[in-house]
Motif scaffolding. Sequence first.
Motif, PDB file in Angstrom:
ATOM      1  N   LYS A  48       0.803  -1.220   0.000  1.00 38.69           N
ATOM      2  CA  LYS A  48       0.000   0.000   0.000  1.00 38.69           C
ATOM      3  C   LYS A  48       0.844   1.282   0.000  1.00 38.69           C
ATOM      4  O   LYS A  48       0.289   2.369  -0.126  1.00 38.69           O
ATOM      5  N   ASN A  49       2.152   1.173   0.167  1.00 39.40           N
ATOM      6  CA  ASN A  49       2.957   2.399   0.242  1.00 39.40           C
ATOM      7  C   ASN A  49       3.197   3.033  -1.120  1.00 39.40           C
ATOM      8  O   ASN A  49       3.587   4.194  -1.213  1.00 39.40           O
ATOM      9  N   LEU A  55       5.816   0.110  -8.371  1.00 39.40           N
ATOM     10  CA  LEU A  55       6.690  -0.892  -7.758  1.00 39.40           C
ATOM     11  C   LEU A  55       7.269  -1.830  -8.813  1.00 39.40           C
ATOM     12  O   LEU A  55       8.470  -2.133  -8.802  1.00 39.40           O
ATOM     13  N   ARG A  56       6.436  -2.280  -9.729  1.00 36.77           N
ATOM     14  CA  ARG A  56       6.903  -3.195 -10.775  1.00 36.77           C
ATOM     15  C   ARG A  56       7.937  -2.519 -11.675  1.00 36.77           C
ATOM     16  O   ARG A  56       8.942  -3.134 -12.055  1.00 36.77           O
ATOM     17  N   ASN A  57       7.692  -1.266 -12.019  1.00 37.09           N
ATOM     18  CA  ASN A  57       8.668  -0.540 -12.834  1.00 37.09           C
ATOM     19  C   ASN A  57      10.001  -0.394 -12.116  1.00 37.09           C
ATOM     20  O   ASN A  57      11.075  -0.578 -12.710  1.00 37.09           O
ATOM     21  N   ASP A 158      12.487   2.512  -3.169  1.00 31.43           N
ATOM     22  CA  ASP A 158      11.314   2.593  -4.043  1.00 31.43           C
ATOM     23  C   ASP A 158      11.099   1.313  -4.843  1.00 31.43           C
ATOM     24  O   ASP A 158      10.120   1.193  -5.582  1.00 31.43           O
ATOM     25  N   ALA A 159      11.999   0.347  -4.681  1.00 39.00           N
ATOM     26  CA  ALA A 159      11.791  -0.987  -5.244  1.00 39.00           C
ATOM     27  C   ALA A 159      11.430  -1.963  -4.129  1.00 39.00           C
ATOM     28  O   ALA A 159      11.543  -3.174  -4.287  1.00 39.00           O
ATOM     29  N   SER A 185      15.729   3.210  -7.241  1.00 43.78           N
ATOM     30  CA  SER A 185      16.045   2.331  -8.371  1.00 43.78           C
ATOM     31  C   SER A 185      16.734   3.076  -9.514  1.00 43.78           C
ATOM     32  O   SER A 185      17.720   2.585 -10.079  1.00 43.78           O
ATOM     33  N   LEU A 186      16.230   4.251  -9.858  1.00 39.86           N
ATOM     34  CA  LEU A 186      16.862   5.021 -10.926  1.00 39.86           C
ATOM     35  C   LEU A 186      18.249   5.491 -10.500  1.00 39.86           C
ATOM     36  O   LEU A 186      19.198   5.481 -11.293  1.00 39.86           O
TER      37      LEU A 186
END
Length: 229
Positions: A48-49, A55-57, A158-159, A185-186
């Motif tokens: 839920k965050n 999340l998948r990206n 963020d992942a 992630s980036l």
Amino acid sequence: MKKLILLSVSLITSLYGFAQKPSPQLLNPTNHTLVLIDYQSQMAFAVKNQSIEVLRNNAALTAGASKIFNIPTVVTTVAAKSFSGPMFPEISSFYPIASTTVIDRTTMNCWEDLNAHKAITGKGKKILVLGGLWTSVCIVGPALSAINEGYTVYVITDASGDVSTEAHDQAVTRMVKAGVQPITSLQYLLELQRDWARSETYNATTDLIKQYGGAYGIGIQYAKEMIKH
């Protein structure tokens, strides 16, 4: 006077050389192991965050980066057959089940699983980068355990996902207080690329961003198209 000039030149050269040396805290393709933890359907249902799409990206950016830069990587799941289900397609596209040793566990903390612990520590890297589900359980566990054994730990926040924003944020706060370094992630991908003159990974990096990098990816696509005209 000549000696003074030579000394000055030597000092300037030394300072200039030092200024060009990157921080040892920066990640590079050879100094760490990536651990992808429990990117599975059942684990994602309760996240839920952040949205599942985001999340998948972010998981794809992370897994894709590890492939582009040949990062030593451990992929682990929990109760894949009895509860948590298959991995995200974004993970299995880079780490196909048929050709990847995926370590399935019963333990929530992969550090407590003999096979997972052996696989992670067996890579021989003292820096670990973690990402997965859920932040407050399956990321906190190995992060704190690894730090206790002398590892430096980064978490791709963020992942990683959790059952609420508070659960995720409190977990990150707890880990940071213990010494974990949070990244995104980036940021992970760009820290590995670091220099756009690195032509051997340039196209793969920008292609990955175009596919999974959101607005930045659209910007790269736009720029490449406009350069043609």
